[in-house]
Design a protein around this motif. Sequence first.
Motif, PDB file in Angstrom:
ATOM      1  N   VAL A  19       0.860  -1.180   0.000  1.00 57.81           N
ATOM      2  CA  VAL A  19       0.000   0.000   0.000  1.00 57.81           C
ATOM      3  C   VAL A  19       0.901   1.236   0.000  1.00 57.81           C
ATOM      4  O   VAL A  19       1.881   1.269   0.737  1.00 57.81           O
ATOM      5  N   PRO A  20       0.596   2.235  -0.832  1.00 58.71           N
ATOM      6  CA  PRO A  20       1.419   3.446  -0.812  1.00 58.71           C
ATOM      7  C   PRO A  20       1.215   4.250   0.468  1.00 58.71           C
ATOM      8  O   PRO A  20       0.193   4.094   1.144  1.00 58.71           O
ATOM      9  N   TYR A  21       2.188   5.124   0.762  1.00 68.49           N
ATOM     10  CA  TYR A  21       2.029   6.023   1.901  1.00 68.49           C
ATOM     11  C   TYR A  21       0.811   6.916   1.691  1.00 68.49           C
ATOM     12  O   TYR A  21       0.487   7.296   0.584  1.00 68.49           O
ATOM     13  N   PHE A  22       0.112   7.230   2.790  1.00 68.22           N
ATOM     14  CA  PHE A  22      -1.036   8.139   2.696  1.00 68.22           C
ATOM     15  C   PHE A  22      -0.544   9.517   2.287  1.00 68.22           C
ATOM     16  O   PHE A  22      -1.207  10.253   1.586  1.00 68.22           O
ATOM     17  N   LEU A  23       0.659   9.835   2.790  1.00 67.96           N
ATOM     18  CA  LEU A  23       1.206  11.161   2.565  1.00 67.96           C
ATOM     19  C   LEU A  23       2.714  10.985   2.452  1.00 67.96           C
ATOM     20  O   LEU A  23       3.356  10.514   3.377  1.00 67.96           O
ATOM     21  N   ASP A  24       3.259  11.338   1.275  1.00 71.68           N
ATOM     22  CA  ASP A  24       4.704  11.177   1.112  1.00 71.68           C
ATOM     23  C   ASP A  24       5.446  12.314   1.797  1.00 71.68           C
ATOM     24  O   ASP A  24       4.875  13.344   2.101  1.00 71.68           O
ATOM     25  N   GLY A  25       6.742  12.083   1.974  1.00 70.97           N
ATOM     26  CA  GLY A  25       7.585  13.170   2.469  1.00 70.97           C
ATOM     27  C   GLY A  25       7.863  13.078   3.954  1.00 70.97           C
ATOM     28  O   GLY A  25       7.280  12.264   4.675  1.00 70.97           O
ATOM     29  N   THR A  26       8.768  13.927   4.403  1.00 72.16           N
ATOM     30  CA  THR A  26       9.135  13.942   5.814  1.00 72.16           C
ATOM     31  C   THR A  26       9.154  15.379   6.326  1.00 72.16           C
ATOM     32  O   THR A  26       9.386  16.315   5.576  1.00 72.16           O
ATOM     33  N   ALA A  27       8.891  15.487   7.598  1.00 72.69           N
ATOM     34  CA  ALA A  27       8.996  16.797   8.240  1.00 72.69           C
ATOM     35  C   ALA A  27      10.338  16.853   8.944  1.00 72.69           C
ATOM     36  O   ALA A  27      10.897  15.814   9.313  1.00 72.69           O
ATOM     37  N   GLU A  28      10.863  18.056   9.123  1.00 75.00           N
ATOM     38  CA  GLU A  28      12.117  18.176   9.851  1.00 75.00           C
ATOM     39  C   GLU A  28      11.959  19.161  10.988  1.00 75.00           C
ATOM     40  O   GLU A  28      11.505  20.289  10.802  1.00 75.00           O
ATOM     41  N   PHE A  29      12.266  18.714  12.210  1.00 80.71           N
ATOM     42  CA  PHE A  29      12.257  19.598  13.376  1.00 80.71           C
ATOM     43  C   PHE A  29      13.656  19.579  13.950  1.00 80.71           C
ATOM     44  O   PHE A  29      14.135  18.532  14.374  1.00 80.71           O
ATOM     45  N   PHE A  30      14.330  20.713  13.982  1.00 85.62           N
ATOM     46  CA  PHE A  30      15.676  20.809  14.543  1.00 85.62           C
ATOM     47  C   PHE A  30      16.578  19.704  14.016  1.00 85.62           C
ATOM     48  O   PHE A  30      17.294  19.054  14.759  1.00 85.62           O
ATOM     49  N   GLY A  31      16.491  19.453  12.734  1.00 90.97           N
ATOM     50  CA  GLY A  31      17.361  18.450  12.141  1.00 90.97           C
ATOM     51  C   GLY A  31      16.928  17.009  12.340  1.00 90.97           C
ATOM     52  O   GLY A  31      17.599  16.085  11.912  1.00 90.97           O
ATOM     53  N   ILE A  32      15.777  16.836  13.050  1.00 89.99           N
ATOM     54  CA  ILE A  32      15.299  15.467  13.245  1.00 89.99           C
ATOM     55  C   ILE A  32      14.193  15.195  12.238  1.00 89.99           C
ATOM     56  O   ILE A  32      13.233  15.952  12.142  1.00 89.99           O
ATOM     57  N   ARG A  33      14.374  14.145  11.453  1.00 89.69           N
ATOM     58  CA  ARG A  33      13.441  13.887  10.369  1.00 89.69           C
ATOM     59  C   ARG A  33      12.373  12.879  10.769  1.00 89.69           C
ATOM     60  O   ARG A  33      12.661  11.859  11.379  1.00 89.69           O
ATOM     61  N   MET A  34      11.136  13.199  10.435  1.00 91.54           N
ATOM     62  CA  MET A  34      10.049  12.270  10.713  1.00 91.54           C
ATOM     63  C   MET A  34       9.156  12.172   9.487  1.00 91.54           C
ATOM     64  O   MET A  34       8.739  13.177   8.935  1.00 91.54           O
ATOM     65  N   ALA A  35       8.870  10.913   9.090  1.00 89.65           N
ATOM     66  CA  ALA A  35       8.000  10.701   7.936  1.00 89.65           C
ATOM     67  C   ALA A  35       6.573  11.104   8.298  1.00 89.65           C
ATOM     68  O   ALA A  35       6.108  10.823   9.404  1.00 89.65           O
ATOM     69  N   TYR A  36       5.906  11.768   7.352  1.00 91.59           N
ATOM     70  CA  TYR A  36       4.509  12.156   7.603  1.00 91.59           C
ATOM     71  C   TYR A  36       3.643  10.942   7.951  1.00 91.59           C
ATOM     72  O   TYR A  36       2.783  11.006   8.822  1.00 91.59           O
ATOM     73  N   GLN A  37       3.890   9.831   7.238  1.00 91.67           N
ATOM     74  CA  GLN A  37       3.088   8.632   7.481  1.00 91.67           C
ATOM     75  C   GLN A  37       3.140   8.222   8.953  1.00 91.67           C
ATOM     76  O   GLN A  37       2.128   7.903   9.568  1.00 91.67           O
ATOM     77  N   ARG A  38       4.364   8.284   9.515  1.00 89.66           N
ATOM     78  CA  ARG A  38       4.507   7.867  10.911  1.00 89.66           C
ATOM     79  C   ARG A  38       3.824   8.858  11.859  1.00 89.66           C
ATOM     80  O   ARG A  38       3.270   8.478  12.887  1.00 89.66           O
ATOM     81  N   MET A  39       3.892  10.128  11.464  1.00 88.09           N
ATOM     82  CA  MET A  39       3.207  11.123  12.295  1.00 88.09           C
ATOM     83  C   MET A  39       1.696  10.899  12.265  1.00 88.09           C
ATOM     84  O   MET A  39       1.011  11.026  13.284  1.00 88.09           O
ATOM     85  N   ILE A  40       1.184  10.533  11.080  1.00 95.46           N
ATOM     86  CA  ILE A  40      -0.251  10.244  10.980  1.00 95.46           C
ATOM     87  C   ILE A  40      -0.616   9.091  11.914  1.00 95.46           C
ATOM     88  O   ILE A  40      -1.579   9.160  12.682  1.00 95.46           O
ATOM     89  N   ILE A  41       0.200   8.023  11.852  1.00 96.17           N
ATOM     90  CA  ILE A  41      -0.070   6.855  12.710  1.00 96.17           C
ATOM     91  C   ILE A  41      -0.136   7.288  14.167  1.00 96.17           C
ATOM     92  O   ILE A  41      -1.066   6.959  14.899  1.00 96.17           O
ATOM     93  N   PHE A  42       0.881   8.061  14.564  1.00 95.16           N
ATOM     94  CA  PHE A  42       0.977   8.452  15.966  1.00 95.16           C
ATOM     95  C   PHE A  42      -0.233   9.280  16.395  1.00 95.16           C
ATOM     96  O   PHE A  42      -0.897   8.970  17.389  1.00 95.16           O
TER      97      PHE A  42
END
Lengths: 234, 292
Positions: free
Chosen positions: B126-149
């Motif tokens: 299944v493709p990601y619901f939302l591609d790409g990653t966010a960056e906070f203070f150099g820490i990268r988080m995939a949007y998909q994982r943020m959605i899950i959380f």
Amino acid sequence: MLNLNDLDVFYGDAQALWGVSMEVREGEMVTLLGSNGAGKTTTLKTISGLLRPRKGEIRFGDVRLERTEPFSIVRYGIAQVPEGRRLFPNMTVTENLLVGAYNSRGWAGRQSTLQTVYKIFPVLQQRKSQLAGTLSGGEQQMVAIGRALMSQPAILMLDEPSLGLAPKIVEMIFQILKDIIEKGTTILLNEQNVQIALQVAHRGYVMESGRISLEGEASALIENEHVRKAYLGL
Amino acid sequence: MITGKLIIEQVFNGLVLGCMYAAVASGLTLIWGTMKMLNFAHGEFYMLGGYVLYFALTVFGIPPAVCLLLAVVIVFVLGALVEKIAIHPLLDKPGWELSPLVVTVGISIFLQNLALKIWGESFKNVPYFLDGTAEFFGIRMAYQRMIIFFVTALVMVGFWLFIKRSKFGMGLRATAQDRDAATLMGINVKKIYTITFGISSAMAALAAALLAPIFSINPWMGNAALLKGFITVVLGGLGSFEGAILGGMILGTAESISVVVLSSEWKDVVAFAIFILVLIIRPSGLFGTKEW
């Protein structure tokens, strides 16, 4: 009002009630007497649908209770205060009382009934946010009675409300039961404390080994030779 | 190179994984708390949630948010139906206390093989619901994982409020604490059971649907989820909702940190080691066995 007719009740293969018949009339307090294991609790559980008779019928007005789903019996106006109180220990006093109104009979008027119950038992209002499991025995009994009243019952059935309580509390609870009758609720009471039960009740039935052995006006039973010997120790 | 940044990223990934464990485990703990039984078919409702999402998203092209809702609703209905048809008739039979548990094993085998028969053994992606990653203070988080959380967290809070505040939640807690007394108060205990089973299944489905883009979908995906779910529940304390959440987070974070510190083969070793340690020190789980 409530008629039990020739009930046979079994636990598995063991018969607990043998041809039990009794009647509760509107506005009176009837007490079911007898020693431990005589079948008093079984009788109440059969009325409230937790047990089903193998034979016989239970009429409440026009309703045949032995054919009614257990959870809907309270809706017709029969509330039970079970033996050992059986509160919901991890719920607060208020929540316990509100669960008592979890039926079409009590739900709509729950807030005003709640105030009425607090008026009858002022100590419960002070304890309203406390978990029921942390209350004293007497307070728990009050919650159990209050919870049953929350459905605004026509008949209140109590199973051994005096069990394990200090004499002072027992006296207070029976005084409240008297008040409840005066306000028009009928009471069916299981009691081992024959002395106090016969003082308050109008009529009584004596159960022995799953059968009704004696019945009559409370004033007559208190004079009865057998009752005096077997239950009053006179 | 293990850097602080990497650890923080892995902690976040661990919390995401923990969300899934918590969602699966809270369904199990809900059934244990109310019906006093274990549900071995829980993993299969998880699997069904994954398949609903797969078909809705990739075959019918429905937007992801609606897909999630569909997975939850459809699996809720399936769970309630299974309870009504297979478990209901077995309750309250003296001497048959183990049969509801055994029947869930049967349901598990049946659903797994049914899925295999209908959908085949190929893994579905299944493709990601939302591609790409966010960056906070150099820490990268995939949007998909943020959605899950965030979705899981929101659902858990909502579920908690529902149990604590709603009329149904009150009936559910009363049933869990004293079934016979609940019946005397006019609560239809059997109806509560059916809905409880549905809710529990729906939570598993939600976890699977959210995770589908990260793990692939196959008929056996429920096995691992069930095992981890049981571990989480026992770790947190059977029947405890708080325990299921905390247990899930601990397992998830420990696993994902062990991936970078040791290697990915070690993550289950670490998870089970924590589990065994907790049981040695606190046999009743972190929060102890609790009623609702």
